[in-house]
Design an enzyme around this catalytic site. Structure first.
Site, PDB file in Angstrom:
ATOM      1  N   TYR A   1     139.005  26.275 -52.222  1.00 14.40           N
ATOM      2  CA  TYR A   1     140.225  26.032 -53.003  1.00 14.40           C
ATOM      3  C   TYR A   1     141.376  25.949 -52.013  1.00 14.40           C
ATOM      4  O   TYR A   1     141.536  26.833 -51.169  1.00 14.40           O
ATOM      5  CB  TYR A   1     140.463  27.164 -54.009  1.00 14.40           C
ATOM      6  CG  TYR A   1     139.404  27.211 -55.090  1.00 14.40           C
ATOM      7  CD1 TYR A   1     139.397  26.269 -56.108  1.00 14.40           C
ATOM      8  CD2 TYR A   1     138.412  28.181 -55.083  1.00 14.40           C
ATOM      9  CE1 TYR A   1     138.421  26.285 -57.106  1.00 14.40           C
ATOM     10  CE2 TYR A   1     137.427  28.211 -56.072  1.00 14.40           C
ATOM     11  CZ  TYR A   1     137.439  27.260 -57.078  1.00 14.40           C
ATOM     12  OH  TYR A   1     136.473  27.278 -58.054  1.00 14.40           O
TER      13      TYR A   1
ATOM     14  N   GLU B   1     128.924  33.287 -55.357  1.00 17.19           N
ATOM     15  CA  GLU B   1     129.847  33.993 -54.453  1.00 17.19           C
ATOM     16  C   GLU B   1     129.436  35.441 -54.214  1.00 17.19           C
ATOM     17  O   GLU B   1     130.255  36.357 -54.310  1.00 17.19           O
ATOM     18  CB  GLU B   1     131.288  33.928 -54.996  1.00 17.19           C
ATOM     19  CG  GLU B   1     131.838  32.531 -55.006  1.00 17.19           C
ATOM     20  CD  GLU B   1     133.344  32.426 -55.281  1.00 17.19           C
ATOM     21  OE1 GLU B   1     133.962  33.428 -55.707  1.00 17.19           O
ATOM     22  OE2 GLU B   1     133.885  31.324 -55.080  1.00 17.19           O
TER      23      GLU B   1
ATOM     24  N   GLU C   1     131.887  24.420 -55.744  1.00 18.10           N
ATOM     25  CA  GLU C   1     133.235  24.643 -56.301  1.00 18.10           C
ATOM     26  C   GLU C   1     134.246  24.111 -55.296  1.00 18.10           C
ATOM     27  O   GLU C   1     134.228  24.529 -54.135  1.00 18.10           O
ATOM     28  CB  GLU C   1     133.527  26.135 -56.538  1.00 18.10           C
ATOM     29  CG  GLU C   1     132.814  26.707 -57.752  1.00 18.10           C
ATOM     30  CD  GLU C   1     133.202  28.157 -58.030  1.00 18.10           C
ATOM     31  OE1 GLU C   1     134.370  28.533 -57.798  1.00 18.10           O
ATOM     32  OE2 GLU C   1     132.312  28.897 -58.470  1.00 18.10           O
TER      33      GLU C   1
ATOM     34  N   GLN D   1     137.623  23.097 -62.332  1.00 18.04           N
ATOM     35  CA  GLN D   1     136.579  22.992 -63.326  1.00 18.04           C
ATOM     36  C   GLN D   1     136.852  21.698 -64.101  1.00 18.04           C
ATOM     37  O   GLN D   1     137.542  20.832 -63.566  1.00 18.04           O
ATOM     38  CB  GLN D   1     136.591  24.222 -64.200  1.00 18.04           C
ATOM     39  CG  GLN D   1     136.266  25.497 -63.359  1.00 18.04           C
ATOM     40  CD  GLN D   1     136.123  26.777 -64.175  1.00 18.04           C
ATOM     41  OE1 GLN D   1     136.068  26.767 -65.393  1.00 18.04           O
ATOM     42  NE2 GLN D   1     136.068  27.909 -63.485  1.00 18.04           N
TER      43      GLN D   1
HETATM   44  O1  AHR Z   1     136.528  28.592 -60.541  1.00 19.00           O
HETATM   45  C1  AHR Z   1     137.121  29.838 -60.708  1.00 19.00           C
HETATM   46  C2  AHR Z   1     136.418  30.935 -59.930  1.00 19.00           C
HETATM   47  O2  AHR Z   1     136.640  30.760 -58.567  1.00 19.00           O
HETATM   48  C3  AHR Z   1     134.915  31.004 -60.045  1.00 19.00           C
HETATM   49  O3  AHR Z   1     134.482  31.699 -61.156  1.00 19.00           O
HETATM   50  C4  AHR Z   1     134.535  31.729 -58.795  1.00 19.00           C
HETATM   51  O4  AHR Z   1     133.235  31.399 -58.373  1.00 19.00           O
HETATM   52  C5  AHR Z   1     135.600  31.352 -57.801  1.00 19.00           C
HETATM   53  O5  AHR Z   1     136.093  32.429 -57.131  1.00 19.00           O
END
Ligand code: AHR
Length: 495
Positions: A241, A170, A289, A343
């Protein structure tokens, strides 16, 4: 509700599904590593200090590529702190999550765990506060036979052969340690990439792409870095996300539209740069992610070891959205080659620990239902049926779906987004007869907010699903409201 038909043809193929889309992500954050996969003090610890109950549960997900050690953590991590005798490893005040890092778990513990679990290692180098040369040295440590400085620091005699490496994390985000504008990251990443491939030409590299669709440099960042790195980029990363921030379940479940869009936009920039450079090399997508994350914002570790950070509790609607991510990856099997759920335990994860207890969260189940039916070729579907309009995500089919052909087996995944109505479904494979059900599972419920708890650990779990009829070579079934269904269907042998 009127029926939905999924029209398929065995020759209308997207691409083989890359098993690496069933990857995970293990970060030194909160209680993912310590008190998660590694906890020598636990009653479940093996001789390595690995938590067997956690690893046994993860084993059911047959995860493939396992990204490590971050995440944001990676941008302040110096790998040499985590190798060699454990008693000599430094305790570090780490800045990404304001925690204390003991370094008792490092590269070799991770690689040993990967071997035990059958995971493909995937290491993120530090391009925030680290140097390109430090990244090069890490490749030597992992991949080169003994006889030179960094290889000789390894305790294992044989190299580990780590193929997948991420060029930072990121780096477009101002929160990232060592964040720089795209052109400066591109220089850093190119220098690291060249040296890493000089040490081991077989490594595959993931360039940091835009970490979110809302970033002000979205797509411009990607065009700049992909252009500069050129053929050194094997993949470009994307992150996502999502969450039900407005408490609008219908719109939330329609987020698949915008995941599809993000994938297609990122692929478009890859193809644009490839064409501009007149290169035969296509960079593929690495969704390294992804998950649901919006309820828990605890990101300050207040200086402690293994603090409780972003321990999101997952419900039924979140599980349906996780199924939606997999449908989007399968629908784009031609471009998405790697994906890592973020995760694996405690931190925004399908599993939670409390002392020696283990809780399986709702999002574990769609992962399990898809991963056992992952081998084969993704088929392009034409879907005809009822739709609805999500407030922010636009028009979607009520049933979200994907399909994989594996010889005489057809895997079909279907999510009914209606909260109130069951949804009739017809699966029509034009050139082959669908004759029987091998097995099926459904995850469903009447309350989108239903969660598993330590007191009621099985409130959400999949049930066997066998109510499939076969007529004229087609399969018909009825999906309960708020459900995700995974079917393994048997086809008549080809003459
Ligand atoms: O997964 C949590 C965090 O979210 C990670 O460390 C980061 O890459 C993202 O912003």
């Amino acid at each position: 509700m009127k029926p939905t038909t999924i029209f398929l043809h065995s020759q209308h193929q997207i691409a083989p599904v890359d098993e690496r889309i069933f990857g995970g992500f293990m970060e030194h954050m909160g209680r993912c590593v310590y008190e998660g996969v590694y906890d020598p003090a636990s009653a479940h610890a093996d001789q390595n200090g690995f938590r067997q109950d956690v690893l046994d549960a993860l084993n059911k997900l047959k995860m493939t590529a396992m990204r490590y050690p971050g995440g944001n953590f990676a941008s302040g991590y110096h790998w040499q702190d985590g190798v060699g005798p454990k008693e000599q490893r430094p305790r570090i005040r780490e800045l990404a999550w304001q925690s204390t890092e003991t370094n008792q778990f490092g590269t070799e513990e991770y690689l040993h765990m990967c071997r035990l679990m059958g995971w493909t290692p995937m290491i993120t180098v530090n391009l925030g506060t680290g140097t390109p040369e430090e990244a090069r040295d890490w490749v030597e440590f992992c991949n080169i036979p003994k006889g030179t400085r960094f290889a000789d620091m390894r305790s294992a005699d044989d190299p580990y052969g780590v193929k997948l490496w991420c060029l930072g994390n990121e780096m477009d985000g101002p929160w990232q340690l060592g964040h720089v504008p795209a052109d400066q990251y591109a220089v850093r990443a190119q220098q690291a990439a060249k040296m890493m491939k000089d040490v081991d030409p077989s490594v595959e590299l993931v360039t940091c792409g835009s970490c979110g669709v809302g970033m002000s440099t979205y797509m411009e960042w990607d065009a700049v870095v992909l252009d500069y790195l050129g053929d050194l980029s094997d993949y470009v990363s994307l992150h996502r996300y999502v969450g039900n921030r407005e408490n609008d379940t219908a719109d939330y479940l329609a987020v698949t539209n915008s995941i599809d869009q993000q994938i297609e936009e990122m692929d478009a920039v890859c193809r644009f740069v490839q064409a501009k450079r007149r290169s035969s090399k296509r960079a593929y997508l690495c969704f390294d992610e992804w998950n649901v994350w919006y309820k828990n914002h605890q990101v300050d570790g207040e200086g402690v070891v293994a603090p409780h950070l972003i321990e999101e509790v997952y419900n039924l609607e979140d599980a349906l959205v996780v199924a939606g991510f997999f449908n989007a990856f399968i629908r784009h099997a031609d471009s998405v080659k790697i994906a890592n759920i973020a995760q694996i335990v405690n931190v925004i994860a399908p599993l939670q620990t409390r002392g020696d207890e283990l809780l399986v969260q709702s999002i574990f189940y769609p992962f399990a239902m898809y991963t056992k039916r992952r081998d084969g070729i993704a088929l392009r579907a034409a879907v005809e049926g009822p739709t609805y309009e999500g407030k922010t995500n636009g028009e979607v089919n009520v049933i979200d779906s994907s399909a994989i052909l594996n010889g005489d087996l057809l895997y079909v995944f279907a999510t009914n987004r209606s909260q109130t109505e069951s949804a009739p479904l017809i699966v029509d494979l034009a050139d082959r007869e669908i004759v029987s059900l091998v097995d099926g599972e459904v995850l469903s419920g009447t309350d989108p907010k239903l969660v598993n708890t330590y007191e009621q650990p099985d409130a959400i779990q999949p049930q066997a699903f066998s109510a499939v009829k076969f007529d004229g070579g087609k399969a018909t079934l009825e999906l309960p409201p708020l459900s995700v269904c995974a079917l393994t269907l048997c086809l008549a042998p080809q003459s």
